[in-house]
Design a protein around this motif. Structure first.
Motif, mmCIF file in Angstrom:
data_model
loop_
_atom_site.group_PDB
_atom_site.id
_atom_site.type_symbol
_atom_site.label_atom_id
_atom_site.label_comp_id
_atom_site.label_asym_id
_atom_site.label_seq_id
_atom_site.Cartn_x
_atom_site.Cartn_y
_atom_site.Cartn_z
ATOM 1 N N ALA A 1 6.966 19.449 -9.242
ATOM 2 C CA ALA A 1 7.590 20.553 -8.512
ATOM 3 C C ALA A 1 8.999 20.830 -9.048
ATOM 4 C CB ALA A 1 7.635 20.250 -7.022
ATOM 5 N N LYS A 2 9.735 19.778 -9.392
ATOM 6 C CA LYS A 2 11.079 19.938 -9.932
ATOM 7 C C LYS A 2 11.029 20.629 -11.301
ATOM 8 C CE LYS A 2 15.166 17.120 -10.844
ATOM 9 N NZ LYS A 2 15.680 15.747 -10.868
ATOM 10 N N ILE B 1 0.834 -1.201 0.000
ATOM 11 C CA ILE B 1 0.000 0.000 0.000
ATOM 12 C C ILE B 1 0.868 1.251 0.000
ATOM 13 C CG2 ILE B 1 -1.610 1.349 1.412
ATOM 14 C CD1 ILE B 1 -2.865 -1.361 2.242
ATOM 15 N N ILE B 2 1.912 1.240 0.808
ATOM 16 C CA ILE B 2 2.822 2.386 0.864
ATOM 17 C C ILE B 2 3.520 2.576 -0.480
ATOM 18 C CG2 ILE B 2 4.967 3.242 1.908
ATOM 19 C CD1 ILE B 2 3.933 1.985 4.548
ATOM 20 N N LEU B 3 3.946 1.489 -1.117
ATOM 21 C CA LEU B 3 4.601 1.563 -2.418
ATOM 22 C C LEU B 3 3.666 2.145 -3.475
ATOM 23 C CD1 LEU B 3 7.045 0.877 -4.220
ATOM 24 C CD2 LEU B 3 5.964 -1.340 -4.623
ATOM 25 N N VAL B 4 2.430 1.684 -3.513
ATOM 26 C CA VAL B 4 1.457 2.204 -4.478
ATOM 27 C C VAL B 4 1.196 3.679 -4.211
ATOM 28 C CG1 VAL B 4 -0.981 2.067 -5.156
ATOM 29 C CG2 VAL B 4 0.385 -0.007 -4.985
ATOM 30 N N PHE B 5 1.046 4.060 -2.957
ATOM 31 C CA PHE B 5 0.834 5.463 -2.597
ATOM 32 C C PHE B 5 1.990 6.319 -3.087
ATOM 33 C CE2 PHE B 5 1.117 9.018 0.431
ATOM 34 C CZ PHE B 5 -0.148 9.557 0.259
ATOM 35 N N TRP B 6 3.221 5.854 -2.890
ATOM 36 C CA TRP B 6 4.393 6.598 -3.325
ATOM 37 C C TRP B 6 4.437 6.712 -4.843
ATOM 38 C CZ3 TRP B 6 8.851 5.087 -6.063
ATOM 39 C CH2 TRP B 6 9.858 6.048 -6.110
ATOM 40 N N LEU B 7 4.152 5.606 -5.551
ATOM 41 C CA LEU B 7 4.221 5.612 -7.014
ATOM 42 C C LEU B 7 3.195 6.539 -7.648
ATOM 43 C CD1 LEU B 7 4.849 1.864 -7.887
ATOM 44 C CD2 LEU B 7 6.390 3.771 -8.276
ATOM 45 N N PHE B 8 1.997 6.574 -7.104
ATOM 46 C CA PHE B 8 0.912 7.312 -7.745
ATOM 47 C C PHE B 8 0.644 8.693 -7.155
ATOM 48 C CE2 PHE B 8 -0.098 2.917 -8.915
ATOM 49 C CZ PHE B 8 -0.151 3.067 -10.284
ATOM 50 N N MET B 9 1.178 9.006 -5.995
ATOM 51 C CA MET B 9 0.885 10.297 -5.374
ATOM 52 C C MET B 9 2.145 11.141 -5.161
ATOM 53 S SD MET B 9 -2.417 10.299 -4.845
ATOM 54 C CE MET B 9 -2.819 11.360 -3.502
ATOM 55 N N ILE B 10 3.103 10.638 -4.449
ATOM 56 C CA ILE B 10 4.252 11.440 -4.034
ATOM 57 C C ILE B 10 5.229 11.678 -5.191
ATOM 58 C CG2 ILE B 10 6.236 11.512 -2.480
ATOM 59 C CD1 ILE B 10 4.492 9.918 -0.492
ATOM 60 N N ARG B 11 5.571 10.630 -5.918
ATOM 61 C CA ARG B 11 6.548 10.736 -6.996
ATOM 62 C C ARG B 11 6.117 11.712 -8.096
ATOM 63 N NH1 ARG B 11 7.482 6.415 -11.077
ATOM 64 N NH2 ARG B 11 9.283 7.099 -12.244
ATOM 65 N N PRO B 12 4.884 11.633 -8.613
ATOM 66 C CA PRO B 12 4.488 12.594 -9.648
ATOM 67 C C PRO B 12 4.476 14.044 -9.165
ATOM 68 C CG PRO B 12 2.999 10.725 -9.656
ATOM 69 C CD PRO B 12 3.867 10.593 -8.453
ATOM 70 N N GLN B 13 4.076 14.257 -7.905
ATOM 71 C CA GLN B 13 4.071 15.624 -7.372
ATOM 72 C C GLN B 13 5.494 16.169 -7.248
ATOM 73 O OE1 GLN B 13 1.700 17.834 -6.713
ATOM 74 N NE2 GLN B 13 0.207 16.423 -7.574
#
Length: 112
Positions: A44-45, A28-40
């Protein structure tokens, strides 16, 4: 069966210490990171790079929808923009819309 019952059945023997639950939580944490945190973080970069590359004369659109060209890049993180000839505004660099500016500067393809 409900989803909760299926998860409890998948958890297996309670004597195992719940290792399946840790694997599920990690997934669940991996999916959250892949679809939410990484694209944001990527967006921002890209926004930061876009703002750093702004130069005098560039045509821009602000987040308020003001179309202008950059008259001067100030040292304090602001821009002086020319809205009409002789009409200037001082704005923050972060007020530039990357998407709208890219759409404004996109080359127009002639219809045949």
């Amino acid at each position: 069966m409900t989803h909760l019952n299926l998860l409890l059945l998948a958890a297996g023997d309670p004597k195992q210490g719940g290792s399946i639950q840790f694997v599920l939580m990690g997934g669940i944490i991996l999916v959250f990171w892949l679809f939410m945190i990484r694209p944001q973080a990527k967006k921002a970069k890209e926004q930061k790079k876009f703002i750093e590359e702004l130069q005098k004369g560039a045509k821009i659109v602000t987040i308020a929808g003001i179309h202008a060209s950059i008259f001067k890049v100030n040292e304090d993180g602001t821009l002086t923009i020319e809205v009409n000839p002789g009409s200037y505004l001082k704005i923050e660099k972060s007020a530039i819309s990357q998407e709208w500016t890219a759409a404004l500067n996109k080359p127009v393809v002639a219809a045949k």
